[in-house]
Scaffold this motif. Structure first.
Motif, PDB file in Angstrom:
ATOM      1  N   MET A   1       0.937  -1.177  -0.042  1.00  0.00           N
ATOM      2  CA  MET A   1      -0.104   0.053  -0.103  1.00  0.00           C
ATOM      3  C   MET A   1       1.001   1.152   0.226  1.00  0.00           C
ATOM      4  N   THR A   2       0.435   2.179  -0.947  1.00  0.00           N
ATOM      5  CA  THR A   2       1.198   3.418  -0.786  1.00  0.00           C
ATOM      6  C   THR A   2       1.066   4.208   0.416  1.00  0.00           C
ATOM      7  N   ASP A   3       2.172   4.802   0.879  1.00  0.00           N
ATOM      8  CA  ASP A   3       2.117   5.803   1.979  1.00  0.00           C
ATOM      9  C   ASP A   3       1.302   6.895   1.587  1.00  0.00           C
ATOM     10  N   ASP A   4       0.322   7.080   2.699  1.00  0.00           N
ATOM     11  CA  ASP A   4      -0.648   8.190   2.345  1.00  0.00           C
ATOM     12  C   ASP A   4      -0.044   9.596   2.473  1.00  0.00           C
ATOM     13  N   ARG A   5       1.111   9.736   2.758  1.00  0.00           N
ATOM     14  CA  ARG A   5       1.674  10.888   3.220  1.00  0.00           C
ATOM     15  C   ARG A   5       2.485  11.359   1.874  1.00  0.00           C
ATOM     16  N   ILE A   6       2.414  10.532   0.599  1.00  0.00           N
ATOM     17  CA  ILE A   6       2.944  10.981  -0.589  1.00  0.00           C
ATOM     18  C   ILE A   6       1.953  11.847  -1.187  1.00  0.00           C
ATOM     19  N   GLN A   7       2.415  12.807  -1.660  1.00  0.00           N
ATOM     20  CA  GLN A   7       1.531  13.756  -2.383  1.00  0.00           C
ATOM     21  C   GLN A   7       1.997  13.988  -3.792  1.00  0.00           C
ATOM     22  N   ARG A   8       1.011  14.264  -4.623  1.00  0.00           N
ATOM     23  CA  ARG A   8       1.591  14.211  -6.252  1.00  0.00           C
ATOM     24  C   ARG A   8       0.898  15.829  -6.539  1.00  0.00           C
ATOM     25  N   VAL A   9       1.922  16.306  -7.611  1.00  0.00           N
ATOM     26  CA  VAL A   9       1.596  17.594  -8.271  1.00  0.00           C
ATOM     27  C   VAL A   9       1.414  17.311  -9.674  1.00  0.00           C
ATOM     28  N   THR A  10       0.246  17.589  -9.930  1.00  0.00           N
ATOM     29  CA  THR A  10      -0.212  17.219 -11.269  1.00  0.00           C
ATOM     30  C   THR A  10      -0.382  18.440 -12.457  1.00  0.00           C
ATOM     31  N   MET A  11      -0.281  18.029 -13.626  1.00  0.00           N
ATOM     32  CA  MET A  11      -0.678  19.048 -14.816  1.00  0.00           C
ATOM     33  C   MET A  11      -2.158  19.578 -14.521  1.00  0.00           C
ATOM     34  N   VAL A  76       1.520  13.592 -13.536  1.00  0.00           N
ATOM     35  CA  VAL A  76       2.193  13.924 -12.349  1.00  0.00           C
ATOM     36  C   VAL A  76       3.407  14.337 -12.637  1.00  0.00           C
ATOM     37  N   LEU A  77       3.761  15.685 -12.202  1.00  0.00           N
ATOM     38  CA  LEU A  77       4.698  16.602 -12.425  1.00  0.00           C
ATOM     39  C   LEU A  77       6.018  16.249 -11.404  1.00  0.00           C
ATOM     40  N   ALA A  78       5.413  16.196  -9.940  1.00  0.00           N
ATOM     41  CA  ALA A  78       6.484  16.152  -8.976  1.00  0.00           C
ATOM     42  C   ALA A  78       5.890  15.238  -7.735  1.00  0.00           C
ATOM     43  N   VAL A  79       6.632  14.798  -7.139  1.00  0.00           N
ATOM     44  CA  VAL A  79       6.284  13.807  -5.820  1.00  0.00           C
ATOM     45  C   VAL A  79       6.822  14.677  -4.566  1.00  0.00           C
ATOM     46  N   VAL A  80       5.905  14.721  -3.705  1.00  0.00           N
ATOM     47  CA  VAL A  80       6.161  15.563  -2.558  1.00  0.00           C
ATOM     48  C   VAL A  80       6.064  14.511  -1.311  1.00  0.00           C
ATOM     49  N   ALA A  81       6.931  14.228  -0.319  1.00  0.00           N
ATOM     50  CA  ALA A  81       6.649  13.595   0.867  1.00  0.00           C
ATOM     51  C   ALA A  81       7.704  13.745   1.917  1.00  0.00           C
ATOM     52  N   PRO A  82       7.309  13.286   3.091  1.00  0.00           N
ATOM     53  CA  PRO A  82       8.560  13.469   4.199  1.00  0.00           C
ATOM     54  C   PRO A  82       9.709  12.801   3.975  1.00  0.00           C
ATOM     55  N   GLU A  83      10.908  13.236   4.432  1.00  0.00           N
ATOM     56  CA  GLU A  83      12.057  12.538   4.563  1.00  0.00           C
ATOM     57  C   GLU A  83      12.217  11.027   4.708  1.00  0.00           C
ATOM     58  N   ASP A  84      11.356  10.663   5.616  1.00  0.00           N
ATOM     59  CA  ASP A  84      11.460   9.235   6.104  1.00  0.00           C
ATOM     60  C   ASP A  84      10.581   8.349   5.295  1.00  0.00           C
ATOM     61  N   VAL A  85      10.008   8.713   4.139  1.00  0.00           N
ATOM     62  CA  VAL A  85       9.495   7.917   3.365  1.00  0.00           C
ATOM     63  C   VAL A  85      10.449   7.228   2.503  1.00  0.00           C
ATOM     64  N   PRO A  86      10.446   5.865   2.398  1.00  0.00           N
ATOM     65  CA  PRO A  86      11.754   5.298   1.769  1.00  0.00           C
ATOM     66  C   PRO A  86      11.722   5.546   0.343  1.00  0.00           C
ATOM     67  N   ASP A  87      13.106   5.539  -0.429  1.00  0.00           N
ATOM     68  CA  ASP A  87      13.077   5.975  -1.857  1.00  0.00           C
ATOM     69  C   ASP A  87      12.208   4.937  -2.763  1.00  0.00           C
ATOM     70  N   ALA A  88      12.335   3.752  -2.290  1.00  0.00           N
ATOM     71  CA  ALA A  88      11.701   2.833  -3.049  1.00  0.00           C
ATOM     72  C   ALA A  88      10.290   3.144  -3.218  1.00  0.00           C
ATOM     73  N   GLU A  89       9.519   3.617  -2.231  1.00  0.00           N
ATOM     74  CA  GLU A  89       8.070   3.915  -2.338  1.00  0.00           C
ATOM     75  C   GLU A  89       8.023   5.145  -3.445  1.00  0.00           C
ATOM     76  N   ILE A  90       9.008   6.081  -3.376  1.00  0.00           N
ATOM     77  CA  ILE A  90       8.820   7.347  -4.151  1.00  0.00           C
ATOM     78  C   ILE A  90       9.164   6.888  -5.653  1.00  0.00           C
ATOM     79  N   ASP A  91      10.141   5.828  -5.731  1.00  0.00           N
ATOM     80  CA  ASP A  91      10.329   5.408  -7.076  1.00  0.00           C
ATOM     81  C   ASP A  91       9.380   4.554  -7.633  1.00  0.00           C
TER      82      ASP A  91
END
Length: 367
Positions: A1-11, A76-91
């Motif tokens: 499940m994707t961390d709900d703290r990950i936010q997406r900036v979209t066109m 999606v143009l950019a991904v915003v998330a806290p520093e402790d969200v693992p890079d793998a989830e961002i990727d």
């Protein structure tokens, strides 16, 4: 499940005709922290260029879009998330976003079509956008001299996310009838009042730009029960000075060569003046009846000496509804007046295009 703290900036979708947007320049980088309303990047559309303000706050973990890329609305143009969200989830979010673009799944479907209504024997064109469950009084957007409902492209959609936003073409403008009668302020105000009645709108938040500001004020003076609030953007009639050369030149212009430098006076940022914008205005000016309509309305805006002929301050003297006056600090058409309580934003005369985020926030404050 994707961390709900990950936010997406979209066109974003700026206007009904927008299908894609080209990335021009990023103002932030990976590792930067942004707040809501911060400038993120410039985007160029088929109509105009604009700056996307951040809809979120937090740490930018990835910038997906590169300058020069043409991407569909919703990409999606950019991904915003806290520093402790693992890079793998961002990727994983980045890969999912790229896959959505490649698959064509983001293609824009059918959009709401402008409608028409008969008002006092004139056909009035309008566009309604609304959230799934709109609440409260609608916002009605009234454009300025030579404008149309499309001038609200950066404002109408954000307003519609939390309610109903309706943009209309005044007589003589856009897709409405070109008959303006005597071109008087009273005619325009009566048209807006009858328009509200025709749509069954008991009360509305009126937002008017330039001439539309005076029209909105005249409606509030004559029918205050129809007006929940007024937001007036660089309204005419607040000072003796106006760029009469611009107004007369716009009414008389018949070529791109004549029109482009005049349109440039409307904006603080000259990059906003795209070829498409000038072409659209020129196409409008070549419609039968437009020259006569603009000439008639010009006589309402200016007296023989080139001073403003409308006194909007007096119209508001006895108006008992909440009023917000907003001005672009670099307005060359109607310079910022003295002795008026107002909000200033960094923009020229077309502040609802150059500083749309600020304008939306000020309108929302009254809803």
């Amino acid at each position: 499940m994707t961390d709900d703290r990950i936010q997406r900036v979209t066109m974003p979708k700026w206007g009904l005709s927008m299908k894609t947007g080209k990335i021009v320049e990023w103002f932030v980088g990976e590792g930067d922290t942004v707040a809501g309303g911060d400038d993120l990047l410039d985007i160029e559309t088929d109509k105009i260029a604009g700056t996307l303000e951040s809809p979120v706050e937090g740490l930018i973990r990835r910038l997906i879009a590169e300058p020069g890329e043409d991407l569909p609305v919703g990409a999606v143009l950019a991904v915003v998330a806290p520093e402790d969200v693992p890079d793998a989830e961002i990727d994983a979010v980045v890969e999912e976003a790229k896959a959505a673009i490649a698959s064509g799944a983001l293609e824009v479907g059918d959009e709401p079509e402008p409608q028409v209504v008969d008002v006092g024997g004139r056909t009035i064109s309008y566009l309604t956008l609304a959230s799934e469950e709109p609440a409260g009084d609608p916002v009605v957007l009234v454009h300025g001299y030579g404008g149309d409902k499309n001038s609200w492209l950066f404002v109408q959609q954000p307003l519609a996310e939390t309610g109903t936003a309706i943009a209309l073409d005044l007589p003589g403008h856009g897709a409405s009838s070109k008959d303006v009668g005597d071109g008087s302020l009273a005619m325009f105000a009566d048209t807006v009042k009858e328009f509200l009645n025709a749509l069954g709108i008991e009360r509305a938040h009126l937002v008017g730009h330039s001439l539309g500001g005076a029209v909105a004020a005249a409606v509030a003076r004559s029918a205050p029960e129809k007006v929940a609030s007024l937001t007036l953007l660089a309204p005419v009639g607040f000072g003796p000075d106006a760029d009469a050369e611009y107004l007369r030149g716009f009414a008389a212009a018949t070529s791109r060569r004549e029109l482009k430098p005049l349109v440039g006076r409307l904006f603080a940022d000259q990059s906003q003046v795209t070829r498409q914008l000038v072409d659209d205005l020129l196409r409008y000016k070549r419609i039968d009846g437009v020259d006569k309509a603009l000439s008639a309305v010009l006589g309402t805006l200016l007296d023989a000496d080139g001073h403003q002929a409308i006194d909007t301050r007096s119209l508001l003297a006895d108006v008992d509804v909440p009023v917000t006056v907003v001005w672009g600090s670099a307005d060359r058409i109607l310079p910022v007046p003295d002795g008026v309580e107002l909000e200033q934003v960094e923009a020229g005369h077309m502040l609802h295009m150059e500083a749309a985020g600020d304008v939306v926030r000020l309108i929302q404050r009254r809803r």
